[in-house]
Motif scaffolding. Structure first.
Motif, PDB file in Angstrom:
ATOM      1  N   THR A  58     -29.455 -12.034 -18.389  1.00  0.00           N
ATOM      2  CA  THR A  58     -29.925 -10.662 -18.600  1.00  0.00           C
ATOM      3  C   THR A  58     -30.970 -10.278 -17.547  1.00  0.00           C
ATOM      4  O   THR A  58     -30.930  -9.168 -16.995  1.00  0.00           O
ATOM      5  N   GLN A  82     -30.233   0.941 -19.282  1.00  0.00           N
ATOM      6  CA  GLN A  82     -29.617   0.563 -20.558  1.00  0.00           C
ATOM      7  C   GLN A  82     -28.256  -0.101 -20.349  1.00  0.00           C
ATOM      8  O   GLN A  82     -27.869  -0.984 -21.117  1.00  0.00           O
ATOM      9  N   TYR A  83     -27.552   0.290 -19.278  1.00  0.00           N
ATOM     10  CA  TYR A  83     -26.250  -0.319 -19.014  1.00  0.00           C
ATOM     11  C   TYR A  83     -26.368  -1.626 -18.238  1.00  0.00           C
ATOM     12  O   TYR A  83     -25.411  -2.397 -18.175  1.00  0.00           O
ATOM     13  N   TYR A  85     -28.400  -3.897 -19.291  1.00  0.00           N
ATOM     14  CA  TYR A  85     -28.423  -4.844 -20.411  1.00  0.00           C
ATOM     15  C   TYR A  85     -27.017  -5.059 -20.974  1.00  0.00           C
ATOM     16  O   TYR A  85     -26.588  -6.192 -21.193  1.00  0.00           O
ATOM     17  N   SER A  86     -26.287  -3.981 -21.212  1.00  0.00           N
ATOM     18  CA  SER A  86     -24.949  -4.127 -21.807  1.00  0.00           C
ATOM     19  C   SER A  86     -23.942  -4.693 -20.816  1.00  0.00           C
ATOM     20  O   SER A  86     -22.922  -5.267 -21.232  1.00  0.00           O
ATOM     21  N   GLN A 165     -19.594   2.274 -18.986  1.00  0.00           N
ATOM     22  CA  GLN A 165     -20.926   2.867 -18.907  1.00  0.00           C
ATOM     23  C   GLN A 165     -21.057   3.906 -20.025  1.00  0.00           C
ATOM     24  O   GLN A 165     -21.055   5.117 -19.810  1.00  0.00           O
ATOM     25  N   PRO A 167     -22.543   4.231 -24.422  1.00  0.00           N
ATOM     26  CA  PRO A 167     -23.249   3.571 -25.535  1.00  0.00           C
ATOM     27  C   PRO A 167     -22.344   2.671 -26.373  1.00  0.00           C
ATOM     28  O   PRO A 167     -22.831   1.749 -27.043  1.00  0.00           O
ATOM     29  N   ILE A 170     -22.745  -0.935 -25.734  1.00  0.00           N
ATOM     30  CA  ILE A 170     -23.996  -1.527 -26.206  1.00  0.00           C
ATOM     31  C   ILE A 170     -23.850  -2.069 -27.632  1.00  0.00           C
ATOM     32  O   ILE A 170     -24.413  -3.112 -27.968  1.00  0.00           O
TER      33      ILE A 170
END
Length: 310
Positions: A58, A82-83, A85-86, A165, A167, A170
């Motif tokens: 990560t 945020q992407y 992390y995912s 890309q 949510p 996630i």
């Protein structure tokens, strides 16, 4: 240096999982209490080591370490945080590492919440889960290493697949994997019951059901939520015009859900009427086996599917 630390953590996790798989099972077979007590510390150690490896990967995405092949192929300097992390689980190697981390979490949860169970049962259950961990960690290290280096480092990454890309990436894969991997717990209890010579006694069956039903309920609930989130994601992202399109990978996730639903009902019938004992054991094994099949189909590219990017 950090990627090498992640690699070492995976190697140590493999050694710990081997110890967790072998010593408790042999101790239960031979009645050696000292060997059986190894199961819980090994489960906690495995969680710490796999968690460290996941944190290192990560961090590679967060800091855009393009010397890692996996990071270079699934991220770039313009990818929103945020992407990043995912993106850790956005492709084959990272998703298997997530699978292994969730398995370690479930194993640690069993170790923490099973203190009222007989030591021999805990040893067999954690030993069976350790065997599953051995397979996945070895597969990661030898065929799907997420810490492989590029020398010299890439100047820029290729970027994460645009479809990912979103949510949905996630929340959908972690929830789905929580359900998939959660069926490893009733599977391990089924293996422990099969190894017990007294498993056919009514009181032994009642105990086995009392121990496994909560784990089955939670795993099936996670899988249900994961499938629902995937349907929602596909509905607005792919424009299928419906919530379900009978995509091969959708079907692969639906099979363990059906087996899990059947297991829930079979457990209820066995507990109330004492029937379907063999079916309950078989369904516990089948639900996790179908979860393994679903994971393989999603990440192998064997089937032509919208999940082929994996």
């Amino acid at each position: 240096m950090l990627p090498e630390l992640g690699q070492i953590a995976l190697i140590l996790a493999l050694l710990v999982s081997l110890m967790q798989a072998i010593l408790p099972l042999l101790g239960a077979q031979r009645g050696i209490g000292a060997w059986m007590t190894v199961a819980r510390p090994a489960a906690w150690a495995q969680l710490g080591l796999v968690g460290l490896a996941f944190a290192v990967l990560t961090w590679g995405f967060v800091t855009q370490d393009f010397s890692l092949r996996y990071v270079a192929e699934n991220s770039n300097s313009l990818l929103p945080m945020q992407y990043r992390y995912s993106a850790v689980w956005g492709a084959h190697e990272g998703s298997l590492l997530l699978w292994t981390l969730i398995l370690a979490l479930w194993t640690a949860a069993v170790a923490a919440l099973s203190r009222a169970l007989p030591q021999i049962v805990v040893a067999r259950v954690l030993g069976a889960m350790g065997l599953v961990s051995v397979g996945f960690i070895a597969f990661l290290i030898f065929t799907s290493n997420p810490f492989e280096r590029i020398l010299p480092a890439a100047a820029e990454g290729r970027d994460l697949n645009p479809l990912l890309q979103d949510p949905g990436l996630i929340i959908h894969p972690p929830m789905l994997y929580m359900g998939y991997v959660g069926f490893a717990v009733p599977f391990a209890f089924a293996i422990a019951a099969l190894l017990d010579r007294n498993a056919s006694r009514p009181e032994a069956v009642a105990s086995w059901l009392r121990w496994t039903r909560p784990w089955t309920n939670v795993a099936w609930a996670f899988l249900t939520v994961g499938i629902a989130l995937g349907s929602w994601w596909a509905y607005y992202e792919l424009g299928w015009g419906g919530w379900w399109f009978w995509d091969p990978v959708e079907n692969a996730s639906f099979m363990p859900w059906l087996a899990g639903a059947a297991l829930l009902h079979s457990q209820a019938v066995t507990e109330k009427r004492g029937s379907f004992r063999s079916w309950t054991l078989l369904l516990a094994i089948a639900a996790f086996s179908l979860s393994l099949l679903g994971t393989f189909l999603v990440r192998s590219g064997v089937l032509t599917s919208v999940h082929a990017f994996a």
